[in-house]
Design an enzyme around this catalytic site. Structure first.
Site, PDB file in Angstrom:
ATOM      1  N   GLU A 257      -0.850  -6.354   4.058  1.00  0.00           N
ATOM      2  CA  GLU A 257       0.445  -5.812   4.490  1.00  0.00           C
ATOM      3  C   GLU A 257       1.150  -6.954   5.210  1.00  0.00           C
ATOM      4  O   GLU A 257       0.738  -7.332   6.310  1.00  0.00           O
ATOM      5  CB  GLU A 257       0.248  -4.634   5.444  1.00  0.00           C
ATOM      6  CG  GLU A 257      -0.480  -3.451   4.847  1.00  0.00           C
ATOM      7  CD  GLU A 257       0.330  -2.701   3.815  1.00  0.00           C
ATOM      8  OE1 GLU A 257       1.546  -2.938   3.712  1.00  0.00           O
ATOM      9  OE2 GLU A 257      -0.265  -1.893   3.089  1.00  0.00           O
ATOM     10  N   CYS A 296       7.333  -3.716  11.045  1.00  0.00           N
ATOM     11  CA  CYS A 296       7.363  -4.306   9.705  1.00  0.00           C
ATOM     12  C   CYS A 296       8.309  -3.548   8.796  1.00  0.00           C
ATOM     13  O   CYS A 296       8.807  -4.091   7.815  1.00  0.00           O
ATOM     14  CB  CYS A 296       5.960  -4.316   9.113  1.00  0.00           C
ATOM     15  SG  CYS A 296       5.194  -2.691   9.174  1.00  0.00           S
TER      16      CYS A 296
END
Ligand code: NAP
Length: 513
Positions: A257, A296
């Protein structure tokens, strides 16, 4: 000297033998605790987790493992106050932002506890239906999913010390796979404290959960073929993980990720532009300011039809001007600080880079800080703008991990789709409008380059879960530069921690699976 936090390694608490790395309060500048993993026997810790933790977890059924997660949820809930205090001190967050991390983590874990209940008294899962292998129906194939016989190593980012652990640990532990967590150094305290509470409560079998706070050096070298590694962090570190021999030669499964230039798009729908524009402005303001933009999933690029560029710029600037920034201990403060001096500097550097291709629409540096020194890590939101979106490549390519976003203008649907895709694969895009048909069409068009498409219409304005909020029911991850990983998405998350095998046999044998 501040307290040196212990690591839970090889089934016992051990402190590193080095001087340690200090963790700081990003608002007050005071030293809080130290972390260190020098001298720990890495091989011993991995073996212990693999052999003791893995064996014990695999003996349990999904329902029994779900009950363990349920018991962890209770321990975490009982200690919430301590977690809020650590988060405020070490991450500089106001309580609303701490909730995203702490309560978000507990909620996600609870979702997997309940999933364990629904999977019942099984130790492995059937995958799909029986498939005939020839004319005679007696000989068939059944795919099964069994827990991998290794450890799950989590190397995590600094921005979610709680959620980042539990969103991964929920699906690993429910699958029967022991967890080793290596939190990011800057904010490791909260992760360490949560693990400490869970270990001391004696819920999990020995070896099911270990924590190492300190340098990551040598961790990847310990991985063996049936282990998995789940990494969250920057694209640069992701490249190091991906190219490690454990991955390239031993086929250790890896989930990445990484960073993402997420977007928000106001559809060109003139009949309803007021309602949809208002929703976009509200959501963008929230995304820019929650956790000081250190998410994020945060919106980095805001696309509006060319005719609405000025109006959006004015409305967003007016909203951002109302955000109070400073010491999270002051109740009038809505946004705290970024987590460290390094991050503060990285935001300033990124902002300066973006300014070479964009105009400054709202200047955060002019905002006064509340109860905080200019030398603290507090930084007010800044809005940039680039009307000629095609001519601003840096905006589509640079993640400034802080309260910064850029407004961009587009001509038509094809143009905005091409611009959104210049993010080269993102975690999430959100669409704003009122007409269901073009919204659905845009979602289908952009789904190939996004892990999630979040659509906000007036009818769901009050109940929608938020552009940046990662819900355990929905997939988290994104293709391309977002890392190509997949997490959560309900039961889909369990795939990463299971091995799929096709059992070919007579129907009589297969019915016993
Ligand atoms: P980072 O510098 O890449 O660090 C991430 C983790 O990797 C930390 O635990 C770090 O440990 C460790 N690490 C550093 N070098 C390593 C190496 N050579 N080998 C193995 N591990 C190593 O990232 P960050 O600054 O903490 O996180 C911010 C980034 O994460 C942002 O770009 C953000 O977009 C991204 N992020 C993505 C997601 C997502 O779900 N897609 C979620 C959150 C954040 P130390 O801290 O000890 O150096």
């Amino acid at each position: 000297m501040s307290e040196l936090l212990a690591n839970y390694w090889g089934g016992r608490w051990q402190t590193g033998s080095g001087a340690g790395t200090s963790l700081f309060d990003p608002v007050l500048g005071t030293e809080l605790v130290r972390i260190d993993a020098t001298g720990l026997d890495l091989a011993e810790g991995f073996d212990f987790a693999r052999e003791q933790g893995g064996t014990a977890l695999r003996k349990l059924t999904y329902r029994e493992r779900g009950a363990l997660l349920g018991a962890i949820v209770k321990v975490l809930q009982a200690n919430r106050e301590a977690y809020y205090a650590i988060s405020m001190a070490n991450s500089g967050t106001v309580n609303n932002d701490t909730a995203v991390d702490v309560d978000g983590g507990i909620f996600t874990l609870d979702t997997y506890a309940k999933l364990g209940e629904t999977l019942g008294e099984r130790r492995y899962l059937l995958d799909g239906e029986l498939a005939r292998l020839g004319k005679d129906p007696l000989f068939q194939s059944q795919h099964i999913l069994v827990p991998t016989r290794g450890v799950a190593l989590f190397i995590n980012a600094f921005n979610f010390p709680s959620w980042g652990l539990w969103e991964k640990a929920g699906s690993a532990l429910i699958s029967g796979v022991p967890v080793i967590i290596k939190p990011a150094s800057a904010t490791a305290w909260l992760t360490q404290r949560m693990v400490k509470d869970v270990i001391e409560a004696g819920i999990l079998p020995p070896g099911a959960l270990s924590i190492l706070c300190g340098s990551s050096q040598g961790l990847m070298d310990q991985l063996q073929p049936f282990d998995v590694v789940s990494f969250t962090g920057s694209a640069a570190t992701a490249a190091v993980i991906r190219s490690h021999p454990a991955v390239t030669q031993s086929s250790v499964r890896v989930n990445i990720e990484a960073d993402s230039i997420n977007s928000a798009v106001l559809l060109d729908d003139s009949s309803t532009e007021n309602a949809a524009l208002e929703l976009l402005i509200k959501e963008v303001t929230r995304e820019m300011t929650v956790k000081s933009g250190q998410k994020c999933t945060a919106i980095r690029r805001i696309f509006v039809p060319d005719a609405l560029y000025e109006r959006t710029a004015a409305a967003l600037s007016a909203r951002l001007a109302k955000i109070t920034v400073g010491n999270p201990r002051n109740e009038t403060v809505r946004m705290g600080s970024v987590v460290s001096k390094e991050q503060w500097q990285a935001v300033q550097t990124g902002l300066a880079q973006l300014k070479t291709q964009a105009e400054l629409l709202f200047d955060g540096s002019k905002q006064p800080l509340v109860d905080a020194d200019p030398s603290s890590c507090c930084i007010a939101p800044s809005l940039l703008g680039a009307r000629a979106a095609d001519a601003a490549p840096l905006i589509h390519d640079t993640e400034v991990f802080g309260p910064v976003a850029t407004l961009l203008a587009y001509r038509d649907t094809a143009h905005v789709q091409a611009l959104v895709r210049r993010g080269q694969g993102s975690l999430v895009t959100s669409l704003y409008g009122t007409d269901p048909e073009p919204l659905a069409a845009m979602a289908a068009e952009l789904a190939d380059s996004h892990g999630r498409v979040h659509i906000i219409t007036p009818e769901v304005a009050a109940i929608q879960t938020g552009h940046g909020n990662v819900m355990p029911q929905s997939l988290h991850g994104g293709p391309g530069r977002a890392g190509g990983g997949e997490e959560l998405g309900g039961i889909r998350a369990l795939n990463f921690y299971h091995r799929r095998s096709a059992v070919q046999a007579s129907t009589n044998v297969l019915q016993h699976l």
